[in-house]
Design a protein around this motif. Structure first.
Motif, PDB file in Angstrom:
ATOM      1  N   TRP A  81       0.805  -1.213   0.000  1.00  0.00           N
ATOM      2  CA  TRP A  81       0.000   0.000   0.000  1.00  0.00           C
ATOM      3  C   TRP A  81       0.839   1.264   0.000  1.00  0.00           C
ATOM      4  O   TRP A  81       1.412   1.677   0.994  1.00  0.00           O
ATOM      5  N   LEU A  82       0.900   1.874  -1.148  1.00  0.00           N
ATOM      6  CA  LEU A  82       1.578   3.154  -1.288  1.00  0.00           C
ATOM      7  C   LEU A  82       0.520   4.254  -1.334  1.00  0.00           C
ATOM      8  O   LEU A  82      -0.422   4.200  -2.109  1.00  0.00           O
ATOM      9  N   ASP A  83       0.670   5.241  -0.500  1.00  0.00           N
ATOM     10  CA  ASP A  83      -0.286   6.365  -0.407  1.00  0.00           C
ATOM     11  C   ASP A  83      -0.027   7.314  -1.567  1.00  0.00           C
ATOM     12  O   ASP A  83       0.463   8.429  -1.396  1.00  0.00           O
ATOM     13  N   HIS A  84      -0.376   6.850  -2.787  1.00  0.00           N
ATOM     14  CA  HIS A  84      -0.013   7.635  -3.961  1.00  0.00           C
ATOM     15  C   HIS A  84      -0.842   8.897  -4.114  1.00  0.00           C
ATOM     16  O   HIS A  84      -0.463   9.799  -4.860  1.00  0.00           O
ATOM     17  N   GLY A  85      -1.986   9.001  -3.436  1.00  0.00           N
ATOM     18  CA  GLY A  85      -2.744  10.249  -3.495  1.00  0.00           C
ATOM     19  C   GLY A  85      -1.992  11.422  -2.891  1.00  0.00           C
ATOM     20  O   GLY A  85      -2.258  12.587  -3.226  1.00  0.00           O
ATOM     21  N   ARG A  86      -1.039  11.144  -2.022  1.00  0.00           N
ATOM     22  CA  ARG A  86      -0.238  12.210  -1.417  1.00  0.00           C
ATOM     23  C   ARG A  86       0.666  12.888  -2.436  1.00  0.00           C
ATOM     24  O   ARG A  86       1.093  14.032  -2.228  1.00  0.00           O
ATOM     25  N   VAL A  87       0.974  12.222  -3.544  1.00  0.00           N
ATOM     26  CA  VAL A  87       1.863  12.804  -4.543  1.00  0.00           C
ATOM     27  C   VAL A  87       1.277  14.075  -5.129  1.00  0.00           C
ATOM     28  O   VAL A  87       2.002  15.054  -5.379  1.00  0.00           O
ATOM     29  N   VAL A  88      -0.023  14.093  -5.327  1.00  0.00           N
ATOM     30  CA  VAL A  88      -0.657  15.232  -6.001  1.00  0.00           C
ATOM     31  C   VAL A  88      -1.463  16.100  -5.044  1.00  0.00           C
ATOM     32  O   VAL A  88      -1.723  17.266  -5.353  1.00  0.00           O
ATOM     33  N   THR A 146      -6.512  13.669 -15.317  1.00  0.00           N
ATOM     34  CA  THR A 146      -5.613  12.781 -16.060  1.00  0.00           C
ATOM     35  C   THR A 146      -4.157  13.129 -15.788  1.00  0.00           C
ATOM     36  O   THR A 146      -3.297  12.245 -15.664  1.00  0.00           O
ATOM     37  N   ARG A 147      -3.884  14.440 -15.690  1.00  0.00           N
ATOM     38  CA  ARG A 147      -2.525  14.865 -15.329  1.00  0.00           C
ATOM     39  C   ARG A 147      -2.114  14.312 -13.964  1.00  0.00           C
ATOM     40  O   ARG A 147      -1.006  13.791 -13.791  1.00  0.00           O
ATOM     41  N   ASP A 148      -3.009  14.410 -12.986  1.00  0.00           N
ATOM     42  CA  ASP A 148      -2.704  13.868 -11.651  1.00  0.00           C
ATOM     43  C   ASP A 148      -2.544  12.354 -11.690  1.00  0.00           C
ATOM     44  O   ASP A 148      -1.684  11.787 -10.991  1.00  0.00           O
ATOM     45  N   SER A 149      -3.353  11.685 -12.504  1.00  0.00           N
ATOM     46  CA  SER A 149      -3.221  10.228 -12.624  1.00  0.00           C
ATOM     47  C   SER A 149      -1.873   9.842 -13.205  1.00  0.00           C
ATOM     48  O   SER A 149      -1.249   8.860 -12.778  1.00  0.00           O
ATOM     49  N   LEU A 150      -1.387  10.614 -14.190  1.00  0.00           N
ATOM     50  CA  LEU A 150      -0.071  10.332 -14.759  1.00  0.00           C
ATOM     51  C   LEU A 150       1.025  10.533 -13.722  1.00  0.00           C
ATOM     52  O   LEU A 150       1.961   9.721 -13.640  1.00  0.00           O
ATOM     53  N   ALA A 151       0.920  11.587 -12.920  1.00  0.00           N
ATOM     54  CA  ALA A 151       1.934  11.831 -11.885  1.00  0.00           C
ATOM     55  C   ALA A 151       1.953  10.690 -10.861  1.00  0.00           C
ATOM     56  O   ALA A 151       3.022  10.206 -10.459  1.00  0.00           O
ATOM     57  N   HIS A 209       7.877  26.297  -2.554  1.00  0.00           N
ATOM     58  CA  HIS A 209       6.791  27.295  -2.546  1.00  0.00           C
ATOM     59  C   HIS A 209       6.229  27.552  -3.941  1.00  0.00           C
ATOM     60  O   HIS A 209       5.083  27.991  -4.076  1.00  0.00           O
ATOM     61  N   THR A 210       7.020  27.286  -4.982  1.00  0.00           N
ATOM     62  CA  THR A 210       6.555  27.553  -6.345  1.00  0.00           C
ATOM     63  C   THR A 210       6.000  26.320  -7.042  1.00  0.00           C
ATOM     64  O   THR A 210       5.395  26.458  -8.111  1.00  0.00           O
ATOM     65  N   LEU A 211       6.173  25.142  -6.467  1.00  0.00           N
ATOM     66  CA  LEU A 211       5.654  23.913  -7.065  1.00  0.00           C
ATOM     67  C   LEU A 211       4.300  23.572  -6.453  1.00  0.00           C
ATOM     68  O   LEU A 211       4.145  23.540  -5.228  1.00  0.00           O
ATOM     69  N   ALA A 212       3.309  23.330  -7.295  1.00  0.00           N
ATOM     70  CA  ALA A 212       1.920  23.165  -6.826  1.00  0.00           C
ATOM     71  C   ALA A 212       1.753  21.923  -5.962  1.00  0.00           C
ATOM     72  O   ALA A 212       0.919  21.920  -5.053  1.00  0.00           O
ATOM     73  N   TYR A 213       2.522  20.879  -6.252  1.00  0.00           N
ATOM     74  CA  TYR A 213       2.380  19.644  -5.466  1.00  0.00           C
ATOM     75  C   TYR A 213       3.037  19.734  -4.084  1.00  0.00           C
ATOM     76  O   TYR A 213       2.855  18.824  -3.267  1.00  0.00           O
ATOM     77  N   LEU A 214       3.801  20.802  -3.822  1.00  0.00           N
ATOM     78  CA  LEU A 214       4.513  20.917  -2.557  1.00  0.00           C
ATOM     79  C   LEU A 214       4.164  22.174  -1.770  1.00  0.00           C
ATOM     80  O   LEU A 214       4.587  22.289  -0.610  1.00  0.00           O
ATOM     81  N   ASN A 215       3.433  23.123  -2.351  1.00  0.00           N
ATOM     82  CA  ASN A 215       3.281  24.420  -1.701  1.00  0.00           C
ATOM     83  C   ASN A 215       2.294  24.427  -0.543  1.00  0.00           C
ATOM     84  O   ASN A 215       2.078  25.461   0.085  1.00  0.00           O
ATOM     85  N   LEU A 226       7.039  19.015 -11.988  1.00  0.00           N
ATOM     86  CA  LEU A 226       6.653  20.015 -12.987  1.00  0.00           C
ATOM     87  C   LEU A 226       5.244  19.782 -13.513  1.00  0.00           C
ATOM     88  O   LEU A 226       4.589  20.736 -13.979  1.00  0.00           O
ATOM     89  N   LEU A 227       4.770  18.536 -13.475  1.00  0.00           N
ATOM     90  CA  LEU A 227       3.389  18.278 -13.911  1.00  0.00           C
ATOM     91  C   LEU A 227       2.372  19.026 -13.050  1.00  0.00           C
ATOM     92  O   LEU A 227       1.295  19.403 -13.527  1.00  0.00           O
ATOM     93  N   GLY A 228       2.699  19.223 -11.774  1.00  0.00           N
ATOM     94  CA  GLY A 228       1.758  19.942 -10.908  1.00  0.00           C
ATOM     95  C   GLY A 228       1.547  21.378 -11.318  1.00  0.00           C
ATOM     96  O   GLY A 228       0.501  21.973 -10.988  1.00  0.00           O
ATOM     97  N   ASN A 229       2.514  21.992 -12.022  1.00  0.00           N
ATOM     98  CA  ASN A 229       2.376  23.382 -12.477  1.00  0.00           C
ATOM     99  C   ASN A 229       1.750  23.485 -13.856  1.00  0.00           C
ATOM    100  O   ASN A 229       1.627  24.585 -14.389  1.00  0.00           O
TER     101      ASN A 229
END
Length: 1018
Positions: free
Chosen positions: A278-285, A430-435, A320-326, A366-369
């Motif tokens: 079980w990898l909590d892959h929803g946390r990536v996005v 779809t972008r989030d699914s690819l990430a 701070h500038t990356l959407a998946y981490l801000n 970069l996909l998050g932006n």
């Protein structure tokens, strides 16, 4: 002293038995206390009695002076804030204060009480809590309850990243004993062993498992300097950064469970495999507010150099500038940089190309932006045009194909395939699914690499879409896959053994119970995993023991009443009405949503005792877990459980359109299913199951949903655990704030309750936790009795067991072990032993084995010495005769005096022809000193025979026997011998005979045979 109680189906009431037992215990304690005081000639009755180590279990007899107020005063004085050092390691023993007032510091019954079965007085939660608190304040974080080990996380000492590689040998004595006990059980019984860690999130399960794995390698893996251990340490370093993240309850939480499989052969570790769950892959996005994404993203931003940032298109990017981490704040940058360097070195040890992995992780960030927005036109507009070009360059595809894969959707209706444009919301999903797919498959690929036996070079890439190492398992589309669960997707090693010390030792470090402000499907799976392991603990510790006693009509002193969590387990896992089953059915419906799911749940589960729906919010429902009530938000259950990605995105990684082999390798099974053709409207899993084991070679279909796949893998793990002998470690958090040197009694009391430690102590003290079949009992303890008394037949095993137990009583009376209530009972098939009786039996068994080993070794050494004594005796006699002969020889000096010596007849010999002047003149010509003659020259490394120089080694012929005065000479006349050189003693040669060097006089040998020179020239 040495008294024992043996009960079998007694008719007296439980209270009378307990009262009698306590009276005998108190009487024995008083007798031992008086005896100890007399022997030590002291009057301090508070002094501790001697302890006896018993197979890793220490029997401690507390003093009868047990006043609670005394212990409280002792605790307040000893464990003040100034006395305890915050730098203590987990499991270390802090030294007590050197002096004190009012309370003697020579006695601490709680710190020395290493096993809770030795507790005296009423067994209550407060008593257990008091013992754990006192031991924790004394630096003892590990306490035993018979075979169960309790570990309290002190939040101090060795960090998690150093737990496996730390060089302290005394980091945890209890873990060292547990590792030795597990290895011994594997050797003695031939059955594989498993160590199962349970507890809440943040209770230190991962830290304990790493320390335990280190102990196993120190004892059976060749130590920590071997290549295998370095490979394993690098594997955990890499996986720790990829699978850990900060949550609301744990600053370094493991977001995937591990099953560590240590494979042994001939009592030595030869391989270690890591299976993750079980990898909590929803946390990536979408990390939650106040939490962080996976640690690797922050570490790479802190550790990459400027040139590496430019190559990865991350120049100028930060958290701070990356959407998946801000959504989360950054931590200590220096610490993240050090961890990243360790992670980079770990990849190099594993032979994984660094930049191949970095390109995937940079593309995910970069996909998050990249954001698709509606502009009223035919196609979607892009916010972040430079980012999508960078992502395409990192993934090795063209920007146009990436845009088409994210914004178009291929559908199939009645055999007809057609394409349609997506709206902005669908494109962003779809972008989030690819990430998420890129991240999950990268972790899976790295796990496959570190579990492989062949070590590739660092420069070797992990392959492309046509790599021969690509998994042959074709991941079929979800809509075509049947919902029937497959066989084990992670088949572990079986417990078949071909020789002694063969099998495996499994370490289960699964996700712990947790609750957040907004609990999603991830929390439901995590808590269900915790419930499953708790159910397994209840079955092996409580159910099996009590059921066996009931079947064979064995009466226990204490009837343990524990709370079963089976209703909560069945609430989630039932085939027709379970939450997972209803959720999977909703996922098959194309128009299903959260409202229909919650409506079905309320209709079919409203009468369940562990289920409660929320009236205020229809998307919310509450489950009464064994560790507490948790309210879940089901608004995204259906979408998360589907866990799918369309083939339009995956088709862009085909070999003809993607020049980055590692990215194509991540989707190799799906690309094989597409067969190089255009998209067909298939949906594939975002997080694929790990490939089947190398041993079975079967191709199996994947599960149709995330929950089904998780449940199938969890069932496979339980089957593996049921085939091995389990050992349990119960981990406890010392506080909920993760503060070092802080013991929160309320938090620990809550965990003691839901871990059912009090019930475990009651069972170990008043029940029969050890149940051994008659043949196994006789085979294990038969040497405690004389062989003449044993029948040795299978049908006579009951009588043999009685004889062994009688001899055990006699041995206890003669031993110096402290008094213990050694209870047992004989059933129809089993010998039922109390925990104390089993510990005493193991102690006697270890003592007998040690005594027998010493006796066998002494006899073996004596036999070896007697076998080689004739040769040794001949050598000694030869040395003695040579030394006597050399003492008798008179060596004439090189330079005689000028005057003649007196002969033996008393007459003076004729004077030398050379007078003194001539001698001095001759010496002056050649530069010699008459008074100081030159040193004797060294022996020549050759001999001369018949004008022929023969070097050593050379072959000679014995002229006579040697020794000549022996009836059994070592060397006989006429025997050819090998001469290796000249001895340091003049006149002797060194002859090699039977791997021994003999010093033989040179006149005993000859160099001629039949007129020819015998020798070997080099």
């Amino acid at each position: 002293m040495g008294q024992s109680i043996q009960t079998k189906g007694t008719s007296s009431s439980t209270d009378e038995v307990i009262l009698l037992r306590e009276q005998l215990r108190t009487l024995s304690l008083e007798m031992m206390t008086l005896k100890h005081a007399i022997n030590t000639k002291g009057s301090n009755l508070h002094a501790p009695l001697p302890t006896t180590n018993c197979n890793g279990f220490t029997h401690v007899v507390p003093s009868p002076m047990q006043d609670p107020s005394y212990f409280d005063a002792y605790r307040d004085q000893r464990y003040s804030s100034s006395n305890h050092s915050p730098s203590c390691y987990s499991g270390c023993s802090c030294s007590p204060p050197s002096s004190g007032k009012g309370v003697p510091l020579t006695f601490d019954p709680y710190t020395d009480l290493q096993d809770l079965i030795q507790m005296s007085g009423p067994l209550t939660e407060e008593a257990v809590l008091r013992v754990l608190r006192h031991r924790w304040h004394g630096g003892e974080c590990h306490t035993r309850v018979g075979p169960v080990l309790i570990s309290i996380n002190p939040y101090r000492g060795v960090p998690l990243e150093q737990a496996l590689q730390h060089n302290r040998t005394n980091q945890s004595e209890q873990l060292h004993r547990l590792a030795a006990h597990v290895l011994k059980e594997l050797i003695d019984t031939g059955a594989s062993q498993t160590i199962i860690l349970g507890g809440e999130s943040g209770s230190g399960k991962t830290h304990t498992s790493q320390s335990l794995l280190r102990q196993l390698y120190r004892q059976a893996g060749g130590g920590t300097e071997t290549d295998t251990f370095k490979h394993l340490a690098a594997s955990f370093t890499v996986l720790r950064s990829l699978g850990c993240a900060k949550t609301s309850s744990n600053c370094d939480s493991s977001r995937m469970g591990h099953y560590i499989e240590v494979l042994l052969s001939d009592c030595a570790i030869y391989r270690t495999k890591i299976h993750y769950y079980w990898l909590d892959h929803g946390r990536v996005v979408s990390p939650r507010l106040g939490e962080r994404n996976f640690n690797i993203f922050y570490q790479m931003l802190a550790g990459l150099s400027k040139d590496e940032r430019v190559k990865l298109h991350l120049n100028g990017c930060s958290a701070h500038t990356l959407a998946y981490l801000n959504k989360s704040r950054t931590e200590n940058a220096d610490r993240e940089r050090i961890r990243f360097e360790s992670w980079r070195n770990g990849l190099a040890v594993l032979g994984i190309p660094f930049f191949d992995v970095m390109r995937i992780l940079a593309a995910i960030l970069l996909l998050g932006n990249v954001q698709f927005i509606e502009d009223g036109g035919y196609e979607l507009d892009i916010k972040g045009n430079n980012e999508i070009k960078s992502v395409a360059a990192l993934l090795g595809v063209s920007g146009v194909s990436l845009y088409r894969g994210l914004t178009t959707r291929t559908n199939s209706l009645k055999g007809q395939v057609f394409k349609s444009l997506c709206d902005a919301q669908t494109a962003n999903k779809t972008r989030d699914s690819l990430a998420k797919a890129l991240y999950c498959r990268t972790v899976l690929t790295i796990t496959k690499r570190l579990n492989s036996l062949k070590k590739l070079s660092i420069s070797h890439s992990l392959g492309s879409s046509d790599d021969s190492r690509i998994n042959d398992v074709c991941m079929k589309p979800v809509r075509q896959a049947s919902p029937a669960p497959s066989k084990s997707s992670t088949n572990h090693s079986s417990s078949s053994h071909g020789s002694i010390g063969e099998g495996f030792i499994g370490i289960v470090d699964m996700l712990g119970f947790e609750t957040t402000q907004c609990n999603r499907l991830e929390q439901l799976c995590v808590n269900h995993c915790s419930e499953t392991l708790q159910l397994f603990y209840n079955q092996r510790v409580f159910n099996r023991i009590q059921d066996t006693c009931r079947e064979e009509s064995i009466q226990c002193d204490v009837q343990v009443e524990y709370s079963s969590n089976r209703p909560c387990f069945e609430l989630v896992t039932l085939k027709e009405t379970g939450i997972f089953s209803l959720l999977s059915k909703e996922g098959l419906e194309p128009k299903s949503n959260s409202e229909t799911l919650t409506e079905n749940l309320n209709n079919k589960l409203q009468s369940h005792s562990c289920f409660q729906n929320e009236i205020d919010n229809k998307d919310m429902f509450t489950i009464k877990h064994s560790a507490g009530d948790v309210t879940y938000n089901a608004s995204e259950f259906v979408k998360t459980n589907r866990d799918v990605i369309n083939d339009d995105v995956i088709s862009i990684f085909q070999k003809h359109s993607c020049n980055f082999g590692f990215a194509g390798y991540l989707f190799a099974p799906e690309l094989k299913a597409l067969q190089g053709k255009s998209p067909k409207g298939f949906m594939f899993r975002i997080s694929p199951s790990p490939p089947p084991s190398e041993n079975n070679g079967k191709h199996e279909e994947t599960s149709s949903s995330l929950c089904q796949d998780f449940q199938v893998r969890l069932d496979s793990l339980l089957k593996t655990l049921s085939q091995a002998s389990p050992h349990f470690i119960r981990c406890i958090r010392s506080n909920d704030r993760e503060e070092p040197n802080s013991f929160d009694s309320d938090a620990v009391r809550k965990q003691i309750k839901h871990l059912q430690l009090l019930e475990t102590v009651q069972l170990m003290v008043g029940g029969y936790p050890r149940q051994i079949r008659f043949p196994s009992f006789v085979s294990r303890y038969r040497f405690l009795a004389r062989h003449k008394k044993l029948k040795g037949l299978m049908e006579k095993s009951l009588q043999d067991s009685k004889v062994i137990l009688d001899c055990f009583l006699q041995a206890m009376d003669q031993s110096k072990l402290p008094y213990l209530s050694t209870r047992w009972a004989l059933g129809t098939r089993h010998v039922f032993l109390s925990e104390e009786a089993w510990q005493c039996l193991e102690c006697l068994r270890d003592a007998r084995q040690h005594q027998a080993a010493v006796h066998i070794q002494s006899l073996t050494r004596r036999w070896i010495c007697m076998k080689h004594w004739p040769t040794l005796k001949a050598l000694l006699q030869t040395k003695l005769s040579n030394s006597k002969r050399m003492q008798c020889l008179e060596v004439e000096p090189i330079y005689e005096g000028i005057q003649s010596a007196t002969s033996s007849s008393g007459k003076t010999s004729e004077p030398d022809r050379c007078d003194t002047d001539i001698v001095q003149q001759t010496c002056s010509v050649y530069g010699l000193d008459v008074n100081h003659p030159p040193p004797i020259p060294k022996s020549r490394p050759y001999t001369v025979a018949g004008s022929i120089r023969v070097d050593f080694p050379q072959t000679r012929i014995m002229k006579c026997n040697y020794p000549d005065n022996s009836t059994e000479p070592l060397l006989q006349a006429g025997e050819p011998v090998l001469v290796t050189g000249v001895s340091a003693t003049r006149g002797l040669l060194i002859i090699e005979h039977n791997s021994c060097a003999l010093h033989v006089p040179y006149q005993y040998t000859q160099v001629k045979a039949n007129g020819m020179t015998v020798g070997t020239k080099l």
